[in-house]
Every structure is written in structure tokens, then in C-alpha cells.
Design an enzyme around this catalytic site. Structure first.
Site, short mmCIF file in Angstrom:
data_model
loop_
_atom_site.label_atom_id
_atom_site.label_comp_id
_atom_site.label_asym_id
_atom_site.label_seq_id
_atom_site.Cartn_x
_atom_site.Cartn_y
_atom_site.Cartn_z
N TYR A 101 0.81 -1.15 -0.02
CA TYR A 101 -0.08 -0.10 0.01
C TYR A 101 0.81 1.12 0.10
CZ TYR A 101 -2.89 3.73 1.65
OH TYR A 101 -3.83 5.00 1.79
N GLU A 189 -3.78 7.31 -3.72
CA GLU A 189 -3.25 6.18 -3.28
C GLU A 189 -3.14 5.35 -4.25
OE1 GLU A 189 -5.62 5.16 0.32
OE2 GLU A 189 -6.76 4.04 -1.09
#
Lengths: 379, 289, 379, 289
Positions: A101, A189
Site C-alpha cells: 500500500y 493512493e
């Protein structure tokens, strides 16, 4: 403003991030054609502004073009968290080795953009933060210096012990940061950032939230707004320069100022009612805004009473009174209205309202109690 | 006494000839604020309302008039530059009224003013007022009256509401500060609490917070550790849904953080008075004076 | 590295600065063709790395294409401050209302890029600085923040009371700053910045000096180097990774380290001689560098004696000794050589030199005195 | 005693496995410098010469070893980042040997280290040595000897020349600092003069300047105003032509400024000793001890 996955990915791709090929389809046939063109297994992914698309069945792996058509057919038109899927992204399915991530948000505490990276990718980062916080590295960025290579490398090494992957990840951090700054993001993201079995770094999903205050100076980003994916009444309100959020209650609220608007909703609740909305008409006292506000609120069939709460500072209360009169003359109200006005030109406003058959008070608590009672059918 | 501004404050108004700037310039002058200069590029040499000299740049204004405070009414795309201009020109307090300043602009402006030791209030704030002495911003003067209560708030009209209730109940204010509803602002609750703690005239503080962020929690911790004066708090947005921006860019619950509940809990843990409704401030403050 | 006017202007134009159309010609016919294409009066301007081109007759106004050909013919091949004009810029002649100066340098004192602007443009800014310093506004730029609009506007108003011109100038400051940073400049200037009688802002001349340390990472800028316009021996030295500057004396100097090289030249002068050059072989002790250094120095017919002054720290003096032996075997010296060596591996070096018929000392003053005497024909 | 480094200095070497870095790492270790760590991205976990642990980042190195000083031997394009990395990782002294760092990089690096209170020496410098205790950089250890003279210089081999002459004449040094020949560097003459003034062991200072800039003039002014200890100065480049960069990026006469003549004049006006030749330092210093 939220961007769709496909829009975020296009921006990231333009900044150099390696993204599997993909295009948007609005019909099953289109989805099939795109899958055929790629000639390989694809993912069909619902493009809606909602998390948990996978769990809701909005993301599917498709081996063949026919499969893609079938899955697209199932996903298009599906409702995810109240939002109808109008389009799907058809994108080449990546081989997944590991998932990480990588995200940036504007952090209020440090007053800086802050990177969050974790080798535990592919799942909800808030969950990782709550259960295994040591798996997340936070790196604030001083925008005066940008993201230095050493900090990017530090994050790279946090994700991958191998120096080649660390360098590759560091480069992606810098590309993500550039995209974040250039697009006026409040969040960006990549999740998951995938290492393929061949050792390549690929961004398999991307997300961006744009600071609404950036849109005026970034028309190319503003143009990405997809009004079909939003609550129609909120779109309507925005176009009328009102800040409006629909809720589930039955007391329609019209207030000037965000803090007072929230406090008014809270007071509705305090006195046993449920607010139907948040609505801030702002500081200007344009009667047109009042007209629009009434139109939007009364369009909600749940609304059983309307509550005005106006504290006149810059806002002239006589303008608000005039707006109420104009709006209700054109479209007579079908539900009761309670008006609280105080401040600038209060006496004139009261007179205007009385002359037009309205009553108004200058006390907030009284007005809220009245509105709650009216919405509950009492009085 | 008072905090941040008083009758010696010499004000320059950036954007004095704009729609909002000119309206509020007059209001501030009527209130008695020493408005010594205005700035509008290209109108240097003219006078506002026949009296206040206008300059092309803040630097010119400061050099010519000795202004020590600036208030900003320019459109959002120019606000960050205007703040930096004021800070670089040598004023010690900059109040930015403008709403809609991009938050990434603020990530750059914040260190700029910090490294110059300049206090920034706002952006997206109503400014501040020291009743009877000076007002800088847009808080309506007539709802305030001098007295012993320091008021600090993230909101505009909600502040007016509370101040109006206090004034009606005969409770005056030392200074009322609106710190603004944006995620990144120049002055936070703690800065104001510290200033009120130091101000001998202030006997109690009314503090109005909102959902979003952790400023109120940190303020509560500060109250617990450092404040000898009583503080009464309120949080707007108890009924707000998570993930939605409630008008103010900063008023947003992210995930499970920034809720009204956790803020009120922090207030309680700090021994603060808690106003459930705006009107509750009156009794709670009265009991603490 | 200096850029030619036409190169600097192309960079400025790419950053949005308004520059009159212009192209480079290397023959009178080309100049005529360009002038004809523009169909208006042009300037023909010598492109050499020297100031005072105008005074030297290297800049001419031409009414017609035939005129341009004639003037180009006179300028091409002309020598300005020892540099031969190989090319001319043919550029549309701007109508000149007022002339201003706008420049940026990297300032050592503030450790920042600093703008210098003056309404007294068109002439040498150093002269303005010396005689009427109040006519120059200095504005340092903190690179962490870039050039803020307010500082650009402050400069704009310093040049022009009119707000439209001030805004236009402010925009040019920001474009110039962007060009300065993007090209790795140590100096960039527009002089004059002209306001035409029609009220337009036009950059009539432009200059850029690039920090040599930027060239490795800016190949597109490094490619602008025009070796024809430089001293051939200096080009040769640079390609051999030596730092070399030709001077007018007769004692050729080979030294390691810039400070010691200057101190050696100074000592030559102190003992009544004149150095023929500055030459720093740097810290590495590659014998090849010594060979190249000797080749370049002996190519200068003025050199009557060669002086080596080597303080071995990182530099191994035996490597230098080997370099001397190799070079002189391949090309026997026609002038006397004096060698001073001390430091790392001094004993080995001395032995190598003695075995090959050289003498060497370890004392700097003695060596310099010898070399000066030899250059003057004595001993 | 000494300035900037001593036997307690714990050094991390950035670029320890490179050609220059590994050579000088060994030299420093042989000299007795406490080399506690090296940094080369991708070689974290290995050991240099079987003893010194290598890390991927300076932060890792500082956390694991408590290094308080860094020396940098990385190629020019990476030097600015390396300096900032060291400063951000928490060392208090960074010595950058690398030559050829773009000066615009330094306009960014300089405020970065300043706002962290970190001392940077260089770039493009030979580093420093406290004879008998520690050396950080590339100054040959054998030419130095402990003693009462502080040495500060913009150059490398010229410093060696002077130190060598002093040592041969039996005059030792407290610390020798090469501040570097670039237009923008982290530490200037004044910083070093101030440090030598405070150091009780230093009895006299030898200072070697160059053409270019005004550092020597400001240093002379500082000597006049603040120094009680004798200073002897030298300027290299009296025969340099204007407008040409004499090897060092900083050694350039711009217009009529930065000449040797004006610097020597400033030295004379400050009552400093003036060495016309490097060898002159010996007698001038001897006379002042």
C-alpha cells in the site's frame, strides 16, 4: 471531489507510474470488445465512488472476452452503497506476487502531505493502522523541498529489502507525489502496488480525492467530475452555490454558516428530531440562494417541516425574508415552516415576513423545538 | 487588556477596493479600528473613502504607515500570496478572511509565516474583535461588549450566536477569535488558550469546536496541563455523517477519527465545562466567573 | 558555460517570454534570406561570447534584405576581443519605447538567486550599480518558495508605474526565473527589456551563463556548447578533464589543486616571471592526465620553461613522475622542465625521475625561482 | 582541545563502498578516526573491511550506531540529497568532500541544514583534521602534528603545503579546516574564526583565502571586531584574470569585485599578518605565538 479509479490511473500513468492497460466501457459489448483487443485475461471493475466494490461483487476476473461481456452485464446497473454502476473499467489482469500500500494524505497535525506505506497492501489501510500499526511507515513531506530521494528510498526499503525494487518503489513515490501536487489532491493512493512474479512494479488500483478548492484553477481536473455518480440534490445544490448534504431525517434546515448549520442540526436532534439535511447558504444574502435552497429541500418527500436559522452578520436578514416570500409565492409550501432570524436588519425582515403571513422568532431554541414538533405532526 | 489586537493595532487591508474588502473596511473604521492603509495593486496613490491611503504593495504600505497588522479580503487563488506578502513586509499579525484557499497552498504558507515569527489567523475565518477597542475581520461589532470572557471558535455565525447570547446575558468579552474552519490554519485553539491564560483581564474562556481533526483533543490536553482559568467547550457536528465535508473544509470525520463524541470525551477528561447547546454557555460561564 | 544570445533567447521563448522572431545565419546570403522572409527591418548581431559587441561594430540595424546581406558580410569573420564571429543572429528589429534591465545571478552573500532590475536598461548594469545604485532594485529569491507573485509585482512596479505593464513585467520575471532554474544558470538576463510604443513588453537581448556543474544532468543544455567560440587549447584541456586557462606569460605551470595552482602562478610572478597558464590536474593521479597536460602546454610557443608543482595527498607523486617520463619519451621536450614533488610516494617518484635523467626538488620556492630563471633564458 | 571534531567524533561515511569513499575510509580508520558506520543503499547488513557495519540509509546508521558526524563521498548529482539525508537523520556535523555540486542545489541545501541547526562543511572541500585525534575527509594525516595553530582555508593542496611547512618548522595545529572552494558552502571563515577564538588551545590562526566573493573581507572585519588571537592571512590568485573561473567554482573575479588586492587590503586594515608566499606563514606565525 472523488475521481474514479480509471481517472486516477490516467493521471498516475501520465506521471510515469506503470499501470496495466485499461479502458472504460458503458455496455457489455464494449467490455467484450476491449477484452478482445487486449487478448488476455482482464478485470472488469465497477466505477463508482464507494469502497468495498470487491465485496459487493463489483470487481471480477474474466478469462475470455465472452466472460468479460457476461460479468460487465452483471456489474453495469448494479447498485453499490446506493450508487448505480454506470461504467466499468476493463483492464489487463496483472500477475500478483506481493501487494503493498502506498498513499499520501494532507495531514492536519503536521500540516504537511504525509506518505503512508505498508507492505500489507491490498486491504483497507485503516484496518492495518488499527490492528498492526507497526506495519505502516509515515513520512511527512515538507513541500518547500519536495519529496527528497533519501525519504523515497527509505520508504522503498521499508517495502522491499531488494535494492532494485526499493529504487523502483522510490521512483513511484516521487511520481505519486508529483501527481498529488499537480492535481491538487487531498488524498492519492495506489493500493495494491504489486510486484509481479517477474519482479515488475505495477499499480493495480488507484484512488484520488481532489481538494474542492483546487478545482477553479485546475479546469482539466474539474472536468473529470461525474455528476451521474452523485446524489442529484447535492449536484443541484452545488450548481446553485449552496453547500448541501442529504440526510435521512424529516426537518429540513436552512442556515447561514457551516458551524451554525451543524449546531442547528445537533439542536434538532437534541430536541428529539432528525435533520433532513445540512444546508449552508453562506455569507452572501442573495435572495436567489434562498429560493434555490427551498426548492432543493422541498424536493425531498421525507421533509415534514422546514427550519430557517439565520444569524445576520454579513447576511442581511431582510434579503433572506424576501427570498422566502418570493420562493413561496412561486411555489406554495406543502409543509410548515419555522423561521428564526436575528441580526442585521432584523426589524425589516420581521416586518416583511409578517406582511406576508409568516411568523418568525429571534430565539434559536424555540424555533428548533417548534420545527421538531411540526415535523412529528404535532404543534 | 486583550489578546492579539487592541486599540494600538494599526491595520492594513489587502483587497480594500474589492466588494468584501471595501464593505468591511468601512465597518472596521466605524467600529474604531485604526485602518492606516489599504492595498490594491494599481491603485497606489489613491485614497479609500477619501481618507485611507492605498498602496500597490504591502511593503509600501508598511513602510509608509507603520501598519503592524494585515487583514486579507482577496479571492482564494491569490490569498496564499497575499499572506506571504504581508508576512514578508513585516507585520506581526496577518488575518486571512478568504474562504476556499487550497490546502496545499497552506502547506507552503504555514512554514513561511512560522519562520518569520508572524502570527496568522485563518484562513476562512471571521477574524477577531477586542470589544470597544478594535475589530479586524467581519465579526459584527454590535453583538459584542467588553468583559471578562475570551472566546475562541472554528466557526463564524456559531460564534456570533454564542457571543450574542453572552452579551444579552450581560457577560462581556476580552477578545473573540475565529480561528477558521480549514484543515490547516495559522492559529489553533492552544495558541489562543495560551494567550487568554496570559491575559489578566480574561477570567474564563468559551471555546467552540467542530468535528474533524484533533485540535480540540489537543486543546483539552493543554487545558488539563496548563490552564488555571476555567474553559467551557462546545462541539458542533454531533449529527454529521462520517466522510462528508460539512461546509468547512476541516469539518469532516475521517474514518472513526474526529468525531464529536471523542472531542467531548476529551473535554470531560480535562475537567472542562461542556455546553450541550449554544445557550448553555451563558449559565456555564456565569457559574465560573 | 556561456550561451549565445540566440540560444538564451530560444530558452526564454520556450518559457513564454515575448522575443522578436530571429534565426542564425552563417553566411551573408542566409542573412539576406532570413531578412527577406521577415519582410521588415532587422538587426544583424554577432554571436560571440564577448561584451561590447555593439561598440565593436558587431550589431547593426538593416532596413532591407540587401542591407542585411551587406552588414552580415562585414560582421561575419570580424574579430571581437580576439574571438572570430562565426555566426550572426538576424532578428526582427523592435520599436523601442523604454529600455529596462532584468537579471538574476546566484549571489554568494545571500546564498540565493538574486534579481536585479533597473529602469536604466540597455547599458552595462555594473556601470549603473557603480554610478547610480539607487536605480537598481535587488530581490533575493528563496528557492524553497520560488519567486512569489508579490515579489515579482514589486519589481514590476519598480520598473513601471502602470499596473498593466507592472503585471506584464512580473510575469516575465517569473518566466525568467523558471528559465534560470530549469537551465541551471548562474546568470540570466534580459537587457534591454523593451516597452514598444504600442505598450508591448519585448526581450530584445538575452544572456545566460550555465553553471558547469549542471551540464552532466542537462545534456540538452550541454549540447549548446559552441567550441568554435572558445580558445582551442582550453577545449582540448576540458576534453582531457583538465582545468586550464591560457595566459600571456612564458612559464608553463602544471599543478594539482586549484588553490595551489593559483599560489604557484602568484609565486612565479613574485619571483619576477609570468605564468603562461593556470592548469589543475586535479586530485586523481592518472599518468594520462600528465601526458595531456604536457601536450597542451608545449603547444603554446610562448612557453619557455615548464614548472611542475605537485603536493601528493591523494595524488601519488610516482604516478606523476611516470606520466612525465611517458610523455617526454613520446614527445621529447624542446623547453627546460623544473619539477617539484612532495608527499605521497615521494621517494619512488624521485627515483623514477632520476633514472630517466630528470632532477627534482621538494621545495616550492626553489623550483619556482629556477623555472623563472630558465624561462628568462638564464640558469 | 580542538574545533568541530575530536577523538569522541563518531563518523558515518556516505558512499563508503565507492572508489574514493573506500580509499579514504581506510585512511581515516588508520589515522584513528572512530568510523562507526558506512552507508551504501543495497549493501545494508554487509561490513566494510570486515568491521564497519554498512546501512542502507543514514537514518538506520545513526539509529544503530549513534554516529554524530557524517562525511560524504558520493557523486555530484547525489551530493545535495546526501547532505540533506545526513542532516535529517540527526548528525550535528556533515562534511561534504564531493566536488562539482551544482550551486543551485546548494541554495536549497543551505536553508535545509540551517533550519536543523546542523553544521555543514563544504562541499568541494578536503574536510578537517584534529591532529592526533580524528580526521574527517582527505587531508593527509602525516603532514599534520598537534600544536597551537588553527588552520582554515578555501583550498586543498595549498592547505597541505602550508600545514606541511608549519609542521616541518615544528609548529603544530589544533584543527585544520578546509571550507571548500565553492561559491556557496556551509561553513565560512567567520564560523571557523569564532570557533578558534573560543578554543583555549588555539593560540594563532592561519587563514588561506582565494580570489572571488567577499568572505575574506567579512572575515577581516570579524577579526578586527571580535578576535583577540592573532590571524595571518594569504590570498591565492593575485595573477588571475577577471571573469575566469580558476578551477574552483568560487574562485572567480566578477567585474572588479573579489580581487586579491581588495582582500589583502582588508587583511591589512584588520591588522592581520599577511603572508605573501605560503612559506611566509612559518615566520609570521612563529612571531605571534
Amino acid at each position: 471531489m472523488n475521481l474514479h479509479e480509471y481517472q486516477a490511473k490516467e493521471i498516475l500513468r501520465a506521471h510515469g507510474v506503470h499501470i496495466p492497460p485499461g479502458r472504460v466501457a458503458t455496455t457489455p459489448d464494449e467490455a467484450e470488445a476491449i477484452a478482445r483487443e487486449y487478448g488476455t485475461a482482464v478485470m472488469v471493475k465497477a466505477q463508482v465512488h464507494a469502497g468495498g466494490r470487491g465485496k459487493a461483487g463489483g470487481v471480477k476476473f474474466c478469462k475470455t472476452p465472452a466472460d468479460a461481456k457476461e460479468k460487465a452485464s452483471a456489474i453495469l446497473g448494479m447498485s453499490i452503497k446506493g450508487l448505480t454502476v454506470e461504467q466499468v473499467l476493463v483492464t489487463v489482469a496483472a500477475d500478483i506476487g506481493t501487494e503493498a500500500y502506498v498513499g499520501i494524505i494532507v495531514d492536519r497535525a503536521t500540516k504537511k502531505p504525509v506518505f503512508m506505506v505498508s507492505a500489507a497492501g491490498g486491504i483497507d489501510i485503516e484496518e492495518v493502522a488499527a490492528t498492526t500499526p507497526e506495519k505502516i511507515l509515515y513520512v511527512p513531506v515538507d513541500v518547500r523541498y519536495g519529496l527528497p530521494t533519501y525519504d523515497a528510498m527509505r520508504m522503498g526499503f521499508f517495502l522491499y529489502p531488494d535494492v532494485k525494487l526499493a529504487r523502483g518503489a522510490a521512483k513511484i513515490m516521487q511520481q505519486l507525489y508529483a501527481a498529488f501536487m499537480a492535481s491538487g489532491c487531498s488524498l492519492a493512493e495506489i493500493n495494491p502496488l504489486v510486484v509481479t512474479p517477474q519482479g515488475e512494479l505495477v499499480a493495480v488500483d488507484g484512488k484520488m480525492v481532489i481538494d474542492d478548492n483546487e478545482l477553479d484553477r485546475r479546469p482539466e481536473i474539474a472536468a473529470l467530475r461525474d455528476e451521474r455518480s452523485e446524489e442529484p440534490s447535492e449536484v443541484d445544490a452545488r450548481n446553485a452555490n449552496l453547500t448541501f448534504i442529504k440526510l435521512d431525517g424529516n426537518v429540513g434546515c436552512v442556515v447561514n454558516g457551516a458551524g451554525l448549520a451543524m449546531a442547528t442540526m445537533d439542536l434538532v436532534k437534541y430536541y428529539g428530531g432528525e435533520p433532513a439535511n445540512f444546508l449552508d447558504i453562506g455569507g452572501s444574502s442573495n435572495p436567489e440562494k434562498v429560493v434555490n435552497a427551498l426548492r432543493i429541500i422541498t424536493a425531498d418527500p421525507n421533509v415534514k417541516a422546514i427550519l430557517f436559522n439565520i444569524f445576520g452578520g454579513i447576511t442581511r436578514t431582510d434579503d433572506v425574508a424576501n427570498g422566502i416570500v418570493t420562493a413561496t409565492k412561486a411555489n406554495p409550501l406543502k409543509v410548515p415552516i419555522v423561521i428564526r432570524l436575528t441580526g442585521t436588519n432584523e426589524e425589516i425582515a420581521m416586518k416583511i415576513l409578517q406582511e406576508n403571513g409568516f411568523t418568525a422568532s429571534s430565539d434559536m431554541d424555540t424555533a428548533v423545538q417548534q420545527a421538531v414538533a411540526l415535523a412529528q405532526g404535532g404543534k | 487588556m486583550s489578546v492579539f489586537i487592541d486599540k494600538h493595532t494599526k491595520l492594513v487591508i489587502q483587497g480594500i477596493t474589492g466588494r468584501d474588502g471595501s464593505f468591511h473596511a468601512k465597518q472596521m473604521m466605524e467600529y474604531g479600528t485604526q485602518v492606516v492603509a489599504g492595498v490594491t495593486p494599481g491603485k497606489g496613490g489613491q485614497r479609500f473613502e477619501g481618507t485611507v491611503p492605498i498602496f500597490n504593495t504591502v511593503m509600501d504600505a508598511v513602510q509608509a504607515t507603520g501598519a503592524n497588522t494585515s487583514v486579507i479580503y482577496v479571492p482564494p487563488p491569490f490569498a496564499a500570496d497575499a499572506i506571504m506578502e504581508a508576512a514578508a513586509a513585516g507585520v506581526s499579525l496577518v488575518v486571512c478572511i478568504t474562504e476556499g484557499v487550497p490546502v496545499l497552498d497552506m502547506t507552503k504558507v504555514y512554514p513561511f509565516v512560522k519562520e518569520r515569527g508572524v502570527r496568522l489567523i485563518g484562513p476562512n475565518c471571521p477574524g477577531l474583535i477586542t470589544p470597544g477597542e478594535s475589530k479586524v475581520g467581519i465579526i459584527p461589532g454590535r453583538i459584542c461588549t467588553p468583559g471578562p470572557v475570551g472566546v475562541v471558535s472554528r466557526s463564524g455565525t456559531l460564534t456570533y450566536e454564542v457571543v450574542y447570547q453572552l452579551t444579552r446575558a450581560g457577560i462581556g468579552q476580552t477578545t473573540c477569535v475565529g480561528i477558521g474552519g480549514d484543515p490547516i490554519n495559522g492559529t489553533n485553539f492552544i495558541d489562543c488558550l495560551a494567550a487568554f491564560e496570559k491575559d489578566p483581564q480574561t477570567k474564563a474562556i468559551a471555546m467552540m469546536g467542530e468535528i474533524g481533526g484533533t485540535d480540540e483533543q489537543e486543546a483539552a490536553e493543554y487545558v488539563k496541563q496548563h490552564m488555571t482559568k476555567p474553559v467551557v467547550g462546545f462541539i458542533a457536528g454531533q449529527t454529521a455523517p462520517p466522510g462528508r465535508r460539512m461546509g468547512h473544509a476541516g469539518a469532516i470525520i475521517s474514518g472513526s477519527s474526529g468525531t464529536a463524541a471523542e472531542k467531548l470525551e476529551a473535554f470531560a477528561a480535562a475537567g472542562m465545562g461542556i455546553a450541550k447547546r449554544p445557550i448553555d454557555f451563558v449559565e456555564l460561564i456565569k457559574a465560573r466567573l
